[in-house]
Write a protein that holds these residues in place. Structure first.
Motif, PDB file in Angstrom:
ATOM      1  N   PHE A  74       0.839  -1.207   0.000  1.00 52.35           N
ATOM      2  CA  PHE A  74       0.000   0.000   0.000  1.00 52.35           C
ATOM      3  C   PHE A  74       0.870   1.252   0.000  1.00 52.35           C
ATOM      4  O   PHE A  74       0.631   2.180  -0.777  1.00 52.35           O
ATOM      5  CB  PHE A  74      -0.929  -0.021   1.214  1.00 52.35           C
ATOM      6  N   PHE A  75       1.886   1.277   0.858  1.00 54.01           N
ATOM      7  CA  PHE A  75       2.773   2.442   0.922  1.00 54.01           C
ATOM      8  C   PHE A  75       3.575   2.578  -0.377  1.00 54.01           C
ATOM      9  O   PHE A  75       3.802   3.692  -0.861  1.00 54.01           O
ATOM     10  CB  PHE A  75       3.711   2.317   2.117  1.00 54.01           C
ATOM     11  N   LEU A  79       3.359   5.880  -2.936  1.00 55.43           N
ATOM     12  CA  LEU A  79       4.522   6.641  -3.396  1.00 55.43           C
ATOM     13  C   LEU A  79       4.638   6.599  -4.917  1.00 55.43           C
ATOM     14  O   LEU A  79       5.034   7.588  -5.544  1.00 55.43           O
ATOM     15  CB  LEU A  79       5.789   6.076  -2.746  1.00 55.43           C
ATOM     16  N   THR A  80       4.276   5.477  -5.527  1.00 54.15           N
ATOM     17  CA  THR A  80       4.304   5.377  -6.987  1.00 54.15           C
ATOM     18  C   THR A  80       3.306   6.333  -7.610  1.00 54.15           C
ATOM     19  O   THR A  80       3.629   7.060  -8.565  1.00 54.15           O
ATOM     20  CB  THR A  80       3.990   3.937  -7.428  1.00 54.15           C
ATOM     21  N   GLN A 122      10.919   1.902  -6.536  1.00 55.28           N
ATOM     22  CA  GLN A 122      10.225   0.686  -6.100  1.00 55.28           C
ATOM     23  C   GLN A 122      11.219  -0.374  -5.644  1.00 55.28           C
ATOM     24  O   GLN A 122      11.005  -1.042  -4.616  1.00 55.28           O
ATOM     25  CB  GLN A 122       9.351   0.154  -7.232  1.00 55.28           C
ATOM     26  N   LEU A 123      12.299  -0.559  -6.386  1.00 55.25           N
ATOM     27  CA  LEU A 123      13.313  -1.536  -5.993  1.00 55.25           C
ATOM     28  C   LEU A 123      13.978  -1.136  -4.678  1.00 55.25           C
ATOM     29  O   LEU A 123      14.298  -2.002  -3.853  1.00 55.25           O
ATOM     30  CB  LEU A 123      14.357  -1.676  -7.101  1.00 55.25           C
ATOM     31  N   THR A 124      14.170   0.160  -4.488  1.00 50.70           N
ATOM     32  CA  THR A 124      14.743   0.630  -3.222  1.00 50.70           C
ATOM     33  C   THR A 124      13.824   0.297  -2.057  1.00 50.70           C
ATOM     34  O   THR A 124      14.271  -0.177  -1.001  1.00 50.70           O
ATOM     35  CB  THR A 124      14.985   2.145  -3.277  1.00 50.70           C
ATOM     36  N   LEU A 125      12.530   0.519  -2.231  1.00 47.86           N
ATOM     37  CA  LEU A 125      11.571   0.211  -1.169  1.00 47.86           C
ATOM     38  C   LEU A 125      11.536  -1.281  -0.874  1.00 47.86           C
ATOM     39  O   LEU A 125      11.458  -1.697   0.290  1.00 47.86           O
ATOM     40  CB  LEU A 125      10.180   0.705  -1.573  1.00 47.86           C
ATOM     41  N   LEU A 126      11.605  -2.105  -1.907  1.00 51.77           N
ATOM     42  CA  LEU A 126      11.605  -3.552  -1.694  1.00 51.77           C
ATOM     43  C   LEU A 126      12.891  -4.009  -1.018  1.00 51.77           C
ATOM     44  O   LEU A 126      12.876  -4.959  -0.217  1.00 51.77           O
ATOM     45  CB  LEU A 126      11.410  -4.272  -3.031  1.00 51.77           C
TER      46      LEU A 126
END
Length: 228
Positions: A74-75, A79-80, A122-126
């Motif tokens: 969700f977060f 952000l996306t 997105q990759l950073t968040l993952l």
């Protein structure tokens, strides 16, 4: 010396602009705050997910991976939706749109850099999710991290759905001049689509951005779905 109009030059320009946009995202206070809140939610959920009928169990990797799909995603999508709009309308927001339109750079370079920047975000968040889950495992003295399982679930299989939402976000934001309007439209779609079953749309083929679950077993890994 003349200007270089080659594809190679434009690809380098795309990558340079993507890194610039990426730095703009990760330094934004909204990104930092939502990421921190998401990490806190992961820790909160992880503290209860390992309990079965009141009995504590080891925080094995497949249990830890149950958290991002329900909580942190969700977060990530918030952000996306937000930063895709900020990047698409960045020229008008900073009143530099006219200057950008006058530059001898093709549109695919400008748009491609924004898409790459969001994918990097997105990759950073993952990666933050993976490190948070591993830190939680270390805290509970569990050291069998199974990094390959994290990578497949988060960075490979999980990114497929994230990229689909990214392209939807780019499309919606190009239709609206105000990035906040586009953001709320996307948020409404994300929240409302799961409720289509209440109006009779129950077939899986009509469910947007849904695919088969990636099941993992401690005995045979991903089984017949993936060869590892």
């Amino acid at each position: 010396m003349g200007y270089d109009f080659s594809i190679t030059h434009y690809l380098k320009t795309t990558w340079t602009m993507a890194r610039y946009d990426y730095r703009y995202i990760v330094k934004n206070p909204v990104f930092l705050i939502l990421t921190l809140v998401g990490v806190l939610f992961i820790i909160l959920m992880a503290s209860t997910i390992g309990t079965i009928f009141g009995t504590s169990t080891y925080p094995v990797t497949w249990k830890m991976l149950m958290i991002p799909g329900t909580t942190f995603k969700f977060f990530l999508l918030i952000l996306t939706f937000l930063f895709s709009g900020l990047l698409v309308h960045r020229g008008s927001i900073t009143r530099m749109g006219g200057l950008l339109d006058a530059t001898p750079v093709p549109n695919w370079t400008l748009m491609g850099s924004k898409i790459i920047a969001i994918i990097m975000m997105q990759l950073t968040l993952l990666a933050v999710v993976m490190l948070t889950c591993m830190a939680f495992q270390v805290y509970h003295h569990y050291y069998n991290f199974e990094i390959g399982q994290y990578v497949i679930h988060l960075m490979v299989y999980g990114m497929l759905g994230n990229i689909v939402w990214l392209f939807v976000a780019i499309f919606v934001h190009t239709l609206f001049k105000n990035y906040l309007a586009g953001f709320f439209i996307l948020l409404t779609l994300f929240i409302g689509l799961p409720f289509l079953s209440f109006v009779g749309v129950e077939q899986a083929i009509y469910q947007f951005n849904k695919g088969p679950d990636l099941d993992y077993s401690d005995m045979d890994g991903f089984g017949y779905i993936l060869p590892f």
